[in-house]
Design an enzyme around this catalytic site. Structure first.
Site, mmCIF file in Angstrom:
data_model
loop_
_atom_site.group_PDB
_atom_site.id
_atom_site.type_symbol
_atom_site.label_atom_id
_atom_site.label_comp_id
_atom_site.label_asym_id
_atom_site.label_seq_id
_atom_site.Cartn_x
_atom_site.Cartn_y
_atom_site.Cartn_z
ATOM 1 N N GLY A 202 -4.669 -0.534 -0.654
ATOM 2 C CA GLY A 202 -3.862 -0.606 -1.876
ATOM 3 C C GLY A 202 -2.447 -1.063 -1.560
ATOM 4 C CG HIS A 203 0.198 1.458 0.750
ATOM 5 N ND1 HIS A 203 -0.581 2.449 1.301
ATOM 6 C CD2 HIS A 203 1.091 2.103 -0.039
ATOM 7 C CE1 HIS A 203 -0.167 3.636 0.887
ATOM 8 N NE2 HIS A 203 0.842 3.460 0.068
ATOM 9 C CB SER B 156 -4.466 8.137 -3.019
ATOM 10 O OG SER B 156 -3.481 9.109 -2.737
ATOM 11 C CD GLN C 174 8.655 10.194 -3.622
ATOM 12 O OE1 GLN C 174 9.519 9.351 -3.387
ATOM 13 N NE2 GLN C 174 7.442 9.839 -4.053
ATOM 14 C CG HIS D 54 -4.206 3.163 0.925
ATOM 15 N ND1 HIS D 54 -4.080 2.277 -0.123
ATOM 16 C CD2 HIS D 54 -3.487 4.262 0.571
ATOM 17 C CE1 HIS D 54 -3.345 2.826 -1.080
ATOM 18 N NE2 HIS D 54 -2.953 4.040 -0.677
#
Ligand code: AMP
Length: 280
Positions: free
Chosen positions: A36-37, A187, A61, A34
């Site tokens: 953000g990345h 996110s 994780q 998205h």
């Protein structure tokens, strides 16, 4: 954009670039990209000569198999987005390439307790899993600069400790959180929210901002109770909402004015667990 799936090929390619004096920037991700990345990628492109992005959905994780299975995967769109912004290299390892012959080391990283509070408390083993993947990726890529989102504030602290422990010379560069118009932190997990859940989820940022802007003369405990009550009224189930020292994430019982602080939250909107934080 070159897509490389094998570690030796990537090492080989990057060694040649380094011989030419090129500075390498690295953005590790789990995909479902998205803006953000992409802001991390763009920052690396500005500050380095070669930008490498990795996409690897790291099973180590995840502390819930269901969470791993439900994690969004949009690889074709990711490739398109990365090539549109002229990423130099996409590293796309599979599990065998990341953890050859399932040889996940028995190694336990000493993260000086920063991995056992907040996210670490609610997701046991999560940060150890992050460290296994990032350690392996740093060994392969050997970047000069590593770009990480402040959205995962605790993860930055953890990776700084990891970098010190393994003696990597990489420079860790935190990048500010990209948000939707209503304030919701972008996110990959937001893809799992319905339109109504997404609208309600913006209350998380609103309550962090409420604490930030109204805290003068008030106690954190009082403001926390009010914020949680409002989040609950919006149908959001708060797992934790805490205050900590920004520098080392040591928990704080109340506001202190001498040094920077951070509010840190994890909450469920429907079945989706979201995290966010805000520097004070
Ligand atoms: P992930 O794919 O969730 O592992 O994230 C890969 C990198 O992107 C991590 O360094 C994240 O902190 C960063 N990141 C995720 N969401 C955001 C965001 N909204 N703004 C800035 N960086 C982000």
């Amino acid at each position: 954009m070159i897509i490389i799936k094998q570690a030796p090929s990537l090492k080989n390619y990057l060694n040649k670039q380094r011989e030419k004096g090129k500075i390498c920037g690295f953005v590790p991700t789990m995909g479902a990209l998205h803006p953000g990345h992409l802001s991390l990628v763009n920052r690396s492109k500005k500050e380095t000569d070669i930008t490498i992005v990795s996409i690897f959905l790291n099973p180590l994780q995840f502390n819930s198999q269901t969470d791993l299975e439900q994690y969004p995967q949009t690889i074709e769109k990711d490739i398109l987005l990365l090539s549109e912004i002229e990423t130099d290299v996409l590293f796309l390892p599979d599990r065998q390439e990341m953890y050859p012959d399932n040889s996940i080391s028995e190694k336990v990283y000493d993260l000086a307790g920063v991995d056992t509070t907040f996210e670490g408390r609610f997701r046991p083993g999560h940060f150890q899993g992050v460290c296994h993947a990032v350690n392996r990726l740093l060994d392969i890529v050997e970047p000069d600069k590593l770009y990480l989102g402040q959205k995962d504030y605790q993860q930055i602290m953890v990776i700084k400790k990891l970098v010190k422990q393994i003696g990597s010379p990489v420079e860790v560069i935190p990048v500010s959180t990209k948000r939707e118009a209503g304030g919701l932190a972008m996110s990959s997990r937001n893809l799992r929210l319905s339109a109504d859940e997404k609208r309600r989820a913006s209350e998380i940022y609103k309550q962090l901002m409420y604490i930030k802007t109204n805290r003068s003369g008030r106690s954190f405990g009082d403001m926390k109770d009010k914020a949680i009550a409002r989040l609950t009224a919006a149908g959001i189930d708060v797992e934790y909402l805490e205050l900590a020292q920004a520098e080392d994430l040591k928990p704080l019982a109340d506001f202190i004015e001498e040094s920077p602080m951070v509010l840190i939250i994890a909450a469920y909107v429907g079945e989706v667990r979201l995290i966010d934080n805000l520097l004070l």
